[in-house]
Design a protein around this motif. Structure first.
Motif, PDB file in Angstrom:
ATOM      1  N   ARG A 178      -9.079  26.684  36.615  1.00  0.00           N
ATOM      2  CA  ARG A 178      -8.981  25.231  36.620  1.00  0.00           C
ATOM      3  C   ARG A 178      -9.893  24.591  35.562  1.00  0.00           C
ATOM      4  O   ARG A 178     -10.805  25.220  35.040  1.00  0.00           O
ATOM      5  N   VAL A 179      -9.635  23.337  35.279  1.00  0.00           N
ATOM      6  CA  VAL A 179     -10.464  22.535  34.381  1.00  0.00           C
ATOM      7  C   VAL A 179     -11.613  21.931  35.193  1.00  0.00           C
ATOM      8  O   VAL A 179     -11.416  21.515  36.337  1.00  0.00           O
ATOM      9  N   ALA A 180     -12.797  21.884  34.598  1.00  0.00           N
ATOM     10  CA  ALA A 180     -13.925  21.199  35.220  1.00  0.00           C
ATOM     11  C   ALA A 180     -14.348  20.047  34.317  1.00  0.00           C
ATOM     12  O   ALA A 180     -14.369  20.183  33.088  1.00  0.00           O
ATOM     13  N   LEU A 181     -14.677  18.910  34.927  1.00  0.00           N
ATOM     14  CA  LEU A 181     -15.049  17.721  34.165  1.00  0.00           C
ATOM     15  C   LEU A 181     -16.239  17.048  34.834  1.00  0.00           C
ATOM     16  O   LEU A 181     -16.244  16.852  36.056  1.00  0.00           O
ATOM     17  N   GLY A 182     -17.260  16.729  34.033  1.00  0.00           N
ATOM     18  CA  GLY A 182     -18.459  16.081  34.548  1.00  0.00           C
ATOM     19  C   GLY A 182     -18.701  14.741  33.885  1.00  0.00           C
ATOM     20  O   GLY A 182     -18.562  14.614  32.663  1.00  0.00           O
ATOM     21  N   VAL A 183     -19.055  13.738  34.687  1.00  0.00           N
ATOM     22  CA  VAL A 183     -19.333  12.388  34.192  1.00  0.00           C
ATOM     23  C   VAL A 183     -20.788  12.051  34.500  1.00  0.00           C
ATOM     24  O   VAL A 183     -21.233  12.174  35.643  1.00  0.00           O
ATOM     25  N   VAL A 184     -21.522  11.632  33.476  1.00  0.00           N
ATOM     26  CA  VAL A 184     -22.925  11.268  33.642  1.00  0.00           C
ATOM     27  C   VAL A 184     -23.039   9.826  34.119  1.00  0.00           C
ATOM     28  O   VAL A 184     -22.369   8.930  33.582  1.00  0.00           O
ATOM     29  N   MET A 185     -23.888   9.613  35.124  1.00  0.00           N
ATOM     30  CA  MET A 185     -24.294   8.266  35.522  1.00  0.00           C
ATOM     31  C   MET A 185     -25.699   8.058  34.975  1.00  0.00           C
ATOM     32  O   MET A 185     -26.625   8.798  35.313  1.00  0.00           O
ATOM     33  N   ALA A 186     -25.853   7.064  34.096  1.00  0.00           N
ATOM     34  CA  ALA A 186     -27.133   6.815  33.432  1.00  0.00           C
ATOM     35  C   ALA A 186     -27.763   5.533  33.957  1.00  0.00           C
ATOM     36  O   ALA A 186     -27.100   4.649  34.505  1.00  0.00           O
ATOM     37  N   ALA A 187     -29.077   5.451  33.760  1.00  0.00           N
ATOM     38  CA  ALA A 187     -29.839   4.311  34.265  1.00  0.00           C
ATOM     39  C   ALA A 187     -29.709   3.096  33.359  1.00  0.00           C
ATOM     40  O   ALA A 187     -29.318   3.193  32.190  1.00  0.00           O
ATOM     41  N   VAL A 219     -34.309   7.865  44.281  1.00  0.00           N
ATOM     42  CA  VAL A 219     -34.325   6.809  43.285  1.00  0.00           C
ATOM     43  C   VAL A 219     -34.170   7.392  41.880  1.00  0.00           C
ATOM     44  O   VAL A 219     -34.364   8.591  41.654  1.00  0.00           O
ATOM     45  N   THR A 220     -33.818   6.523  40.938  1.00  0.00           N
ATOM     46  CA  THR A 220     -33.714   6.931  39.539  1.00  0.00           C
ATOM     47  C   THR A 220     -35.112   7.138  38.965  1.00  0.00           C
ATOM     48  O   THR A 220     -36.045   6.420  39.307  1.00  0.00           O
ATOM     49  N   SER A 221     -35.238   8.124  38.064  1.00  0.00           N
ATOM     50  CA  SER A 221     -36.557   8.404  37.478  1.00  0.00           C
ATOM     51  C   SER A 221     -36.490   8.647  35.968  1.00  0.00           C
ATOM     52  O   SER A 221     -37.438   9.146  35.373  1.00  0.00           O
ATOM     53  N   GLY A 222     -35.349   8.306  35.341  1.00  0.00           N
ATOM     54  CA  GLY A 222     -35.201   8.526  33.908  1.00  0.00           C
ATOM     55  C   GLY A 222     -33.844   8.074  33.432  1.00  0.00           C
ATOM     56  O   GLY A 222     -33.152   7.310  34.122  1.00  0.00           O
ATOM     57  N   GLY A 223     -33.434   8.556  32.275  1.00  0.00           N
ATOM     58  CA  GLY A 223     -32.226   8.068  31.611  1.00  0.00           C
ATOM     59  C   GLY A 223     -30.925   8.532  32.223  1.00  0.00           C
ATOM     60  O   GLY A 223     -30.147   7.746  32.783  1.00  0.00           O
ATOM     61  N   ARG A 224     -30.632   9.825  32.101  1.00  0.00           N
ATOM     62  CA  ARG A 224     -29.388  10.358  32.668  1.00  0.00           C
ATOM     63  C   ARG A 224     -29.693  10.818  34.082  1.00  0.00           C
ATOM     64  O   ARG A 224     -30.428  11.772  34.305  1.00  0.00           O
ATOM     65  N   VAL A 225     -29.121  10.148  35.051  1.00  0.00           N
ATOM     66  CA  VAL A 225     -29.543  10.274  36.454  1.00  0.00           C
ATOM     67  C   VAL A 225     -28.771  11.366  37.183  1.00  0.00           C
ATOM     68  O   VAL A 225     -29.364  12.231  37.845  1.00  0.00           O
ATOM     69  N   LEU A 226     -27.452  11.338  37.099  1.00  0.00           N
ATOM     70  CA  LEU A 226     -26.591  12.273  37.832  1.00  0.00           C
ATOM     71  C   LEU A 226     -25.470  12.748  36.915  1.00  0.00           C
ATOM     72  O   LEU A 226     -25.129  12.078  35.938  1.00  0.00           O
ATOM     73  N   CYS A 227     -24.886  13.899  37.254  1.00  0.00           N
ATOM     74  CA  CYS A 227     -23.649  14.341  36.599  1.00  0.00           C
ATOM     75  C   CYS A 227     -22.659  14.701  37.688  1.00  0.00           C
ATOM     76  O   CYS A 227     -22.821  15.713  38.395  1.00  0.00           O
ATOM     77  N   VAL A 228     -21.652  13.870  37.862  1.00  0.00           N
ATOM     78  CA  VAL A 228     -20.638  14.058  38.900  1.00  0.00           C
ATOM     79  C   VAL A 228     -19.559  14.964  38.322  1.00  0.00           C
ATOM     80  O   VAL A 228     -18.867  14.599  37.366  1.00  0.00           O
ATOM     81  N   GLN A 261     -24.744   3.077  34.467  1.00  0.00           N
ATOM     82  CA  GLN A 261     -23.807   3.121  33.336  1.00  0.00           C
ATOM     83  C   GLN A 261     -23.035   4.433  33.385  1.00  0.00           C
ATOM     84  O   GLN A 261     -23.630   5.487  33.610  1.00  0.00           O
ATOM     85  N   ALA A 262     -21.718   4.362  33.171  1.00  0.00           N
ATOM     86  CA  ALA A 262     -20.901   5.574  33.098  1.00  0.00           C
ATOM     87  C   ALA A 262     -19.663   5.280  32.256  1.00  0.00           C
ATOM     88  O   ALA A 262     -19.061   4.206  32.388  1.00  0.00           O
ATOM     89  N   ARG A 263     -19.321   6.207  31.399  1.00  0.00           N
ATOM     90  CA  ARG A 263     -18.067   6.078  30.669  1.00  0.00           C
ATOM     91  C   ARG A 263     -16.895   6.311  31.609  1.00  0.00           C
ATOM     92  O   ARG A 263     -17.014   7.071  32.584  1.00  0.00           O
ATOM     93  N   ARG A 264     -15.770   5.689  31.294  1.00  0.00           N
ATOM     94  CA  ARG A 264     -14.575   5.836  32.129  1.00  0.00           C
ATOM     95  C   ARG A 264     -13.504   6.673  31.438  1.00  0.00           C
ATOM     96  O   ARG A 264     -12.386   6.775  31.954  1.00  0.00           O
ATOM     97  N   ASP A 265     -13.856   7.305  30.302  1.00  0.00           N
ATOM     98  CA  ASP A 265     -12.822   8.027  29.549  1.00  0.00           C
ATOM     99  C   ASP A 265     -13.215   9.464  29.229  1.00  0.00           C
ATOM    100  O   ASP A 265     -12.709  10.047  28.270  1.00  0.00           O
ATOM    101  N   ILE A 266     -14.107  10.055  30.008  1.00  0.00           N
ATOM    102  CA  ILE A 266     -14.498  11.440  29.746  1.00  0.00           C
ATOM    103  C   ILE A 266     -13.259  12.343  29.842  1.00  0.00           C
ATOM    104  O   ILE A 266     -12.483  12.252  30.788  1.00  0.00           O
TER     105      ILE A 266
END
Length: 429
Positions: A334-343, A381-390, A417-422
């Motif tokens: 399968r394909v795997a895709l990750g989206v970063v949620m940034a602060a 809580v958030t502690s930096g720039g790139r917070v999570l990768c879903v 912040q997160a891009r919607r076109d990954i």
């Protein structure tokens, strides 16, 4: 066996998570880790960052293997320190890590060993750099020589942008760059047009086992607009890396690099990451080398890996690479895709301390990898720039994308912040 993973980002969370799947693993410690690590019963946060202190702790706690995630400890010589005391560690030495820690070293190495890359010049003097840019014109690429957390590259579309980048990177009081050799330098390269891809291998001497291909999304905003970042999302595999391109990368890039490092007296062990530009007619050039796995590429790559990661890394840390040469990895089709949620504020000055809501148990086809997160009382809580990768799996790029955004839309924090076109390039293919 007890394992130590050095680092605090999403890449390290993913490495540690994957290592726990090995039947040989007793416990994985992550130094210094993050809030996501702390939530996993099979992982343990270790609040140590000093190289010598980490080595002493590993000695006294019978650590069977240490895995280095980020570039900074490699450039600081953590592998040399551990090896000098007989400890097993996966990663390149300080000398070998110059492939990433100094872009001037890397470009000279590629030129010397005939590895395809963009034409370039190196400057310490700002006026000389400005004169060169005026002569060459735009678009043009300006890179800080030292480590800059993935943000030391400016693809200047105008001369003004190029001149501003030079002044910024050569400023004597610039705090965002670890200058290679203590000197502020810039590497100015010709602009290359095409499609980027991330090609990573596990290397030991002249033996390399390729990992799944992936494609990062460096720009902050949809449509590949806005400033460069450390990466806003990735997916695996990368369709642009066809079987033919894959074979050429191994033959024209990876093997000459490992052979060249060995012939230069600095044999390479560790993850080796070639950032590639692939032209419309299949032209192949190396944009940069990294001496670790990419972030956020690690997350979709490792969620697809079915083989035992610990067995792979143990084979790569044997005295001889014989065992590694015999390994073949198996992957989820399968394909795997990750989206970063940034602060808020990323990639500039970020706001910290925003409470993250909606974090739930991971699903069979999806994971939330933590990066810049911390615990504050009962809150995460958030502690930096790139917070999570879903990160999610799907039968197609579109399905993996839909699963990732479905999960992402349940998670909230102020200013996210997160891009919607990954995955948009994969969808076009």
């Amino acid at each position: 066996m007890k394992i130590l993973v050095i680092g605090s980002g999403g890449r390290e969370h993913a490495l540690a998570w994957k290592l726990t799947a090995s039947p040989q693993v007793q416990m994985v410690y992550v130094a210094p880790g993050n809030a996501g690590v702390a939530l996993n019963k099979d992982l343990q946060v270790l609040p140590i960052t000093n190289v010598v202190a980490l080595r002493e702790w590993a000695q006294s706690n019978d650590i069977g293997l240490t895995v280095v995630g980020p570039e900074a400890p490699l450039a600081a010589g953590v592998v040399d320190e551990f090896r000098a005391h007989g400890l097993r560690i996966f990663g390149p030495t300080k000398a070998a890590a110059q492939l990433e820690s100094s872009k001037a070293f890397s470009k000279a190495f590629m030129k010397r060993h005939h590895i395809p890359t963009a034409a370039y010049e190196v400057f310490e003097d700002a006026q000389a750099a400005h004169d060169y840019v005026n002569k060459q014109g735009a678009p043009i690429v300006v890179k800080a020589d030292g480590l800059a957390a993935g943000k030391g590259v400016v693809v200047a579309t105008t001369l003004q942008e190029a001149h501003e980048a030079i002044d910024h990177m050569l400023a004597p009081d610039h705090t965002g760059i670890q200058h290679a050799g203590g000197k502020a330098r810039v590497v100015i390269e010709e602009f290359l047009d095409g499609e980027e891809a991330s090609f990573m291998v596990v290397a030991h001497g002249q033996v390399a086992v390729p990992l799944a291909t992936s494609q990062d999304h460096k720009r902050l905003n949809d449509g590949d607009k806005g400033p460069n970042t450390g990466g806003m999302g990735a997916y695996s595999p990368a369709p642009v890396v066809t079987p033919e391109i894959h074979a050429r990368v191994m033959r024209e890039v990876i093997q000459p690099t490992l052979k060249g490092m060995e012939s230069d007296g600095i044999p390479y062990t560790g993850f080796l990451y070639a950032g590639l530009m692939i032209g419309a007619l299949g032209q192949l050039k190396v944009l940069e080398f990294n001496c670790r796995m990419g972030d956020p590429e690690t997350q979709p790559i490792l969620i697809r890996l079915k083989s035992d990661l610990l067995a792979l890394l143990l084979a790569a840390t044997e005295p001889e690479p014989t065992q590694l040469a015999q390994m073949e990895l198996t992957w989820d089709r399968r394909v795997a895709l990750g989206v970063v949620m940034a602060a808020s504020g990323y990639p500039g000055t970020v706001r910290k301390g925003d409470v993250i809501h909606g974090l739930k148990a991971d699903k069979p086809h999806a994971m939330v990898f933590h990066a810049a997160t911390a615990t504050q009382g009962a809150d995460i809580v958030t502690s930096g720039g790139r917070v999570l990768c879903v990160t999610a799996l799907g039968d197609t790029v579109r399905q993996a994308q839909a699963h990732a955004y479905e999960l992402l839309d349940t998670i909230h924090f102020d200013g996210a912040q997160a891009r919607r076109d990954i995955g948009h390039r994969g969808l076009k293919r």
